[in-house]
Motif scaffolding. Structure first.
Motif, PDB file in Angstrom:
ATOM      1  N   ASP A  47       0.833  -1.203   0.000  1.00  0.00           N
ATOM      2  CA  ASP A  47       0.000   0.000   0.000  1.00  0.00           C
ATOM      3  C   ASP A  47       0.864   1.247   0.000  1.00  0.00           C
ATOM      4  O   ASP A  47       2.059   1.198   0.308  1.00  0.00           O
ATOM      5  CB  ASP A  47      -0.908   0.035   1.243  1.00  0.00           C
ATOM      6  CG  ASP A  47      -2.021  -0.985   1.162  1.00  0.00           C
ATOM      7  OD1 ASP A  47      -2.308  -1.464   0.051  1.00  0.00           O
ATOM      8  OD2 ASP A  47      -2.595  -1.306   2.223  1.00  0.00           O
ATOM      9  N   ALA A  51      -1.979   5.454   2.706  1.00  0.00           N
ATOM     10  CA  ALA A  51      -2.979   4.470   3.127  1.00  0.00           C
ATOM     11  C   ALA A  51      -2.610   3.859   4.477  1.00  0.00           C
ATOM     12  O   ALA A  51      -3.466   3.710   5.359  1.00  0.00           O
ATOM     13  CB  ALA A  51      -3.120   3.381   2.068  1.00  0.00           C
ATOM     14  N   ARG A  54      -3.119   6.433   7.224  1.00  0.00           N
ATOM     15  CA  ARG A  54      -4.540   6.595   7.547  1.00  0.00           C
ATOM     16  C   ARG A  54      -5.008   5.458   8.457  1.00  0.00           C
ATOM     17  O   ARG A  54      -5.714   5.687   9.440  1.00  0.00           O
ATOM     18  CB  ARG A  54      -5.350   6.600   6.247  1.00  0.00           C
ATOM     19  CG  ARG A  54      -6.452   7.586   6.216  1.00  0.00           C
ATOM     20  CD  ARG A  54      -7.251   7.642   4.909  1.00  0.00           C
ATOM     21  NE  ARG A  54      -6.762   6.881   3.763  1.00  0.00           N
ATOM     22  CZ  ARG A  54      -6.000   7.372   2.792  1.00  0.00           C
ATOM     23  NH1 ARG A  54      -5.606   8.621   2.816  1.00  0.00           N
ATOM     24  NH2 ARG A  54      -5.629   6.611   1.774  1.00  0.00           N
TER      25      ARG A  54
END
Length: 147
Positions: A47, A51, A54
């Motif tokens: 990823d 991402a 988050r």
């Protein structure tokens, strides 16, 4: 935000979203193991940094900083471990060879392999292509110790 949104409104609007912050509001402290685990997640999952940030409740800048610091530490560890081993750099001065009466030098062929000559005191070490680094290191240390 537009100018009309700043004007007072006749009817107050209901609150659409409310966030409640609990706790002391201090900065979170991450152990090196936790940082390494989160950084490994970037590489393992494939990823993006954003991402993963988050998911972990971090900012991408934090992860970029952690990754940069981990890379610095890794390069320092490699340099420290290889301080006595491996390749190192030394300043080199290229000069025209002066004729020497003390040590005869065999002429080299123009089409032959290049030879590097290292002069340490009165000793000259000639290095041909293909000489392994461990042997050269041992020879240079012995010559330096003897001079």
């Amino acid at each position: 935000m537009s100018d009309t949104e700043l004007l007072p409104k006749s009817k107050p609007e209901p609150v659409r979203r409310l966030e409640v912050f609990t706790g002391s509001g201090r900065r979170r402290m991450w152990t090196p193991a936790q940082k390494a685990e989160i950084l490994a997640e970037i590489y393992d999952s494939g990823d993006t940094v954003s991402a993963v940030a988050r998911r972990q409740g971090l900012t991408p800048q934090q992860l970029f900083g952690w990754r940069r610091e981990a890379q610095r530490r890794a390069s320092r560890a490699v340099n420290d471990a290889g301080a006595g081993h491996g390749a190192t750099f030394a300043p080199v001065v290229v000069e025209e060879a002066l004729p020497s009466l003390e040590a005869p030098v065999a002429p080299t062929e123009g089409s032959g392999p290049s030879i590097i000559e290292i002069v340490i005191g009165a000793a000259t070490v000639r290095v041909t292509p293909g000489t392994d680094a461990a042997t050269l290191t041992a020879v240079l240390r012995a010559v330096k110790a003897a001079t």
